[in-house]
Scaffold this active site. Structure first.
Site, PDB file in Angstrom:
ATOM      1  N   HIS A 541      35.336 -51.934  -9.161  1.00 54.18           N
ATOM      2  CA  HIS A 541      35.186 -51.634  -7.741  1.00 54.18           C
ATOM      3  C   HIS A 541      34.133 -50.551  -7.497  1.00 54.18           C
ATOM      4  CE1 HIS A 541      37.158 -50.146  -3.749  1.00 54.18           C
ATOM      5  NE2 HIS A 541      36.062 -50.827  -3.536  1.00 54.18           N
ATOM      6  N   HIS A 546      30.021 -50.244  -5.293  1.00 55.87           N
ATOM      7  CA  HIS A 546      29.600 -49.082  -4.499  1.00 55.87           C
ATOM      8  C   HIS A 546      28.412 -48.343  -5.120  1.00 55.87           C
ATOM      9  CE1 HIS A 546      32.900 -48.656  -1.469  1.00 55.87           C
ATOM     10  NE2 HIS A 546      33.506 -49.475  -2.320  1.00 55.87           N
ATOM     11  N   HIS A 732      32.329 -57.488  -3.880  1.00 56.91           N
ATOM     12  CA  HIS A 732      33.099 -56.378  -3.324  1.00 56.91           C
ATOM     13  C   HIS A 732      34.338 -56.873  -2.596  1.00 56.91           C
ATOM     14  CE1 HIS A 732      34.156 -53.304  -0.245  1.00 56.91           C
ATOM     15  NE2 HIS A 732      34.097 -52.534  -1.316  1.00 56.91           N
ATOM     16  N   ASN A 736      38.067 -55.661  -3.550  1.00 57.27           N
ATOM     17  CA  ASN A 736      38.510 -54.629  -2.611  1.00 57.27           C
ATOM     18  C   ASN A 736      39.686 -55.050  -1.752  1.00 57.27           C
ATOM     19  OD1 ASN A 736      37.886 -51.908  -1.161  1.00 57.27           O
ATOM     20  ND2 ASN A 736      38.051 -53.405   0.497  1.00 57.27           N
ATOM     21  N   ILE A 881      33.665 -50.413   3.375  1.00 55.99           N
ATOM     22  CA  ILE A 881      34.904 -49.638   3.293  1.00 55.99           C
ATOM     23  C   ILE A 881      35.298 -49.530   1.836  1.00 55.99           C
ATOM     24  CG2 ILE A 881      36.474 -51.595   3.475  1.00 55.99           C
ATOM     25  CD1 ILE A 881      36.963 -48.074   5.029  1.00 55.99           C
TER      26      ILE A 881
END
Length: 881
Positions: A541, A546, A732, A736, A881
């Site tokens: 993740h 990110h 993602h 997520n 997010i």
């Protein structure tokens, strides 16, 4: 000048759209600025704001076809806003204003405009539309930018029309404006950045710790030869006193202003919720546990389930501490008596809905329903089938790989760490191989491994020196004839008490279904899941989505103009990523932050992700390449997507390949429209500078790796762009938005282990036999950590109301003026809708057992669309997010 030279002056009508300033904007949450107190939010209030705004905002058009004599496009007279108007396209919080410009034929066609803000506060500029331009028609300017007082800028704010140009095709009068804007965005690499700045620059991860607060809060710098890491955005803050390499902490953390949340309330609201968990919820819970107000442990599984029924009961004096915090009250549903009442996670909801449907069909009474629910609730997450299924359809579905050698060998230096050869034997496996030998099972691609061993061993002694007690794990699975996986054996390894060089102390556990051994096996699986949870959060993740995307954002804004075709292709997939990353470094992955406090890796969390980043390969992030590398697919030109799955019913892989192919087809159509040859791509200076800096600076610690694309062909550009879009959107989404649906039930996905496996004959073993649920709960994530973890992952698993999903983008049909790309994008959206229906049909196919499993939760994480909230589906364009 307009109207000179004998040319007849005309009026060009325009409409300017502004978004009201968000009162929960994270960079302004505590500020109260002079005129128009909460920014443009005063619009619509019972005051005459039109007069203020009309006189405080001015606009000048810039010609794309006529030069001012210096080579730059002519600049027109300044115009102010006029009356407020109503447009059918206005969104929530948006207001439109009429504006008129003087024009004559000697000015030519507008291609850009300057805007100046003379108010004391910023506003969010959405767009400008010019109508009825003689011999041209309508021109759209999609802006989406914060505009501060003009004194904040060294150069005037400029915005370009929605035309798209490679550098060589830019109209001559706009070339210098294009170059100057990029030069401004790059900055000069000096000074501390201010709130209103729009400078994109690089820095290492030196802002995770706070050594001035004490050694406990010191963290190593990530980025460089020792601990390589992707670069983050530079802030220019000063250094700490105790460590000149570490950056000072601050309540304000700079990111380029347009990267900050600037949309509807929900985006900032969720982000502010994360800050509130760290700043408000955590202290309240700490006080409650330290003061013995709350019991330290869950007593049984039923008490865990109460979290979703009644919440946590706290005394009135504790509730009064959070009563003044409206964000806390709304996000965490505090009602005056209960605190942190959580919605049932999908892994529980699916079982409940399944039981209700059975009860309705069979006319079973409510007493039997309660009995059935208790039975299924206790068994679904415990089953070996669900444990195995979540390795290919859970929240971390891209780690399992094929077993190619036996026994499995370790890649660590044996001189430093001893012999770590796997001690799982044929005798452990062959009784459950359906008559196959291990060699035959390997040859037939029937054995798979979830390997959390090599990367963990160098840190395991330090991790176990704290309150946590963990093992490095290896888990071997067998692919059965019905297409499902089943675990055959788990190896648990911990450091040798006499030193690393003596190798590990290892044990092997095999499935058991009765007596205390059934709970020993359940504990063995829990140790595996703890490792998988940490790897998921910090690597699958955080690192692999990110962190690795942020350098692309920096390089793109520094070297690709907003009118460049590749900027327009990639821009939607950067939305809000730098903002959420900045917040994560401040409240989630920082020293002693939420992740360190609730996950096994603790203070070594990001350091370990840096060690793993050494082996990160950008080209392997392409889904087909990843599947082939892990051995769960083989290359097959005759297969629909060029690869054939070894596990045919592999929900993440099969759904992902559909999405991957759709993205790639869209990117191929787009790139071929603007680049008619490889030579054209090679001669694009912005594109070449973008890729060079991305590789050499943004991911500079890996710049010498041979696998980077050279960016000499259109095929390389297509593959790189597709991979980046895949990472930022579908990958993602897959790792997520299942966090709370799977991990919200802590029994299913614990994040900590606090005791070693009980040995036969020990007091712990006897306690496990007498009260297995209580002893199991003493071993996994504690109550306090569970409450914190659930509070965060519920927020992280939600979609906001202003989200843009794959196949859609901000600006509607006006993000470019070129018809070819617009038509290709519509085909992309249509294809995604077809894929979604196809995936829904697969979920209804009862022969595909891995798509639902014992938990009865159909795999929907790669459905492209979603509504707002905790939906367990939807692929946003970006890591928002």
């Amino acid at each position: 000048m307009f109207g000179l030279g004998g040319h007849k002056s005309q009026k060009i009508k325009g409409s300017l759209v502004i978004m009201r300033k968000n009162v929960l904007d994270i960079n302004s949450i505590t500020s109260a600025k002079g005129i128009i107190g909460t920014g443009i939010n005063i619009i619509g209030a019972a005051v005459d704001t039109l007069t203020i705004i009309a006189s405080k905002i001015s606009i000048q058009l810039i010609s794309a076809t006529q030069s001012d004599g210096t080579g730059k496009g002519k600049v027109g007279k300044a115009s102010n806003l006029r009356a407020q108007v109503s447009l059918p396209t206005l969104g929530a919080g948006e207001d439109a204003y009429d504006v008129q410009f003087e024009w004559d034929s000697d000015f030519g066609i507008p291609g850009a405009f300057y805007i100046k803000n003379y108010m004391q506060v910023e506003f969010y500029l959405k767009s400008l539309t010019l109508e009825d331009i003689p011999n041209h028609g309508t021109i759209h300017f999609i802006c989406n930018s914060w505009v501060y007082n003009s004194k904040c800028y060294n150069t005037d704010r400029i915005f370009f029309a929605n035309h798209t140009y490679v550098p060589s095709e830019t109209p001559g009068p706009l070339v210098k404006y294009r170059e100057d804007e990029l030069k401004y965005l790059r900055g000069d690499g000096s000074g501390e950045r201010k709130e209103w700045d729009r400078i994109y620059d690089y820095d290492v991860y030196n802002d995770l710790g706070n050594p001035d607060k004490g050694e406990k809060y010191a963290r190593p710098v990530l980025g460089g030869s020792t601990l390589p890491y992707p670069r983050r955005g530079r802030t220019g803050r000063g250094k700490t006193k105790k460590d000149p390499n570490s950056e000072k902490t601050s309540d304000f953390v700079y990111i380029p202003r347009d990267e900050a949340f600037g949309h509807l309330k929900s985006s900032d609201f969720l982000t502010y919720g994360i800050k509130s968990v760290a700043q408000d919820v955590l202290p309240v819970l700490t006080d409650a546990f330290d003061g013995n107000i709350l019991s330290l442990e869950f007593d049984n599984f039923a008490e865990v389930r109460k979290l979703y029924e009644g919440g946590v009961t706290l005394p009135t004096n504790f509730l009064s501490k959070i009563a003044p915090l409206p964000v806390i009250k709304e996000i965490f549903r505090t009602d005056g008596e209960q605190f942190l009442k959580y919605p049932p996670p999908k892994v529980m909801q699916g079982m409940l809905h399944f039981i209700y449907s059975i009860c309705r069909e069979k006319s079973i009474g409510w007493i039997s329903q309660v009995f059935l629910f208790g039975a299924v609730d206790k068994s679904a997450w415990m089953t070996d089938e669900e444990f195995a299924r979540e390795t290919i359809a859970g929240v971390n579905p891209n780690v399992i790989k094929i077993l190619e050698e036996f026994p499995l060998r370790c890649k660590l230096d044996a001189r430093a760490y001893g012999d770590h050869t796997c001690i799982i034997t044929k005798e452990h496996l062959e009784p459950n191989l359906g008559g196959l030998t291990v060699e035959q099972a390997i040859q037939n691609k029937k054995l798979f491994i979830l390997d959390h061993h090599d990367y963990l061993i160098p840190y395991l002694r330090r991790i176990n020196a704290t309150t946590t007690k963990a093992y490095a794990t290896r888990t071997i699975f067998f692919l059965k004839s019905d297409g499902t996986l089943t675990p055959l054996a788990i190896e648990l390894s911990k450091p040798h008490p006499q030193g690393e060089q003596y190798g590990p102390v290892s044990s092997v556990y095999v499935p058991a279904s009765e007596g205390v051994e059934a709970y020993i096996w359940l504990l063995a699986k829990a140790y595996v899941v703890v490792n998988d949870s940490c790897y998921h959060q910090l690597v699958s993740h955080w690192l692999n989505t990110h962190a690795v995307v942020e350098p692309f954002i920096l390089a793109t804004n520094r070297h690709l103009s907003v009118v460049h075709p590749i900027y327009k292709l990639l821009f939607p997939h950067y939305r809000d990523t730098m903002n959420i990353n900045s917040l994560a470094r401040k409240a989630l992955v920082n020293a002693d932050g939420i992740i360190e406090s609730t996950f096994l890796w603790g203070r070594y969390a990001l350091e370990m992700s840096a060690v793993i980043y050494k082996d990160w390969v950008f080209t392997d992030q392409a889904l087909p390449a990843d599947l082939v590398k892990r051995g769960v697919a083989v290359q097959d030109p005759s297969a629909p997507h060029g690869v054939r799955l070894v596990i045919e019913d592999y929900p993440y892989a099969s759904d992902g390949l559909e999405i991957w192919a759709a993205i790639k087809s869209w990117v191929e159509d787009y790139v071929s429209f603007y680049y008619k040859s490889d030579e054209a791509l090679q001669q694009d200076p912005e594109l070449q500078a973008w890729w060079k800096e991305l590789v050499e600076v943004g991911h500079g610690d890996l710049k010498d790796k041979p696998w980077w694309q050279k960016m000499k062909t259109r095929e390389e550009l297509v593959e790189a762009s597709t991979t980046l879009i895949w990472i930022a959107s579908a990958l993602h989404a897959a790792v997520n938005f299942g966090q709370y649906p799977y991990g919200g039930y802590i029994l299913n996905r614990p994040t900590l282990s606090r005791r070693f496996m009980p040995e036969k004959g020990s007091a712990e073993y006897e306690a496990l036999a007498k009260n297995p649920e209580k002893e199991f709960l003493k071993t996994i994530t504690g109550k306090k950590e569970t409450l914190i973890d659930l509070s965060v992952i519920e927020i992280l698993s939600r979609h906001t109301s202003d989200e843009f999903y794959l196949g859609d983008r901000e600006g509607g049909d006006y993000w470019t003026s070129d018809a070819g790309p617009l038509e290709a994008f519509k085909r992309f959206g249509k294809k995604l809708a077809e894929i979604e229906e196809k995936l829904a049909q697969k979920n209804r196919d009862v022969t595909l057992r891995n798509r639902t499993g014992p938990a009865k939760m159909p795999y929907t994480l790669l459905f492209p669309s979603s509504e707002e909230g905790l939906t367990f589906r939807g692929i946003p364009n970006s890591i928002s997010i």
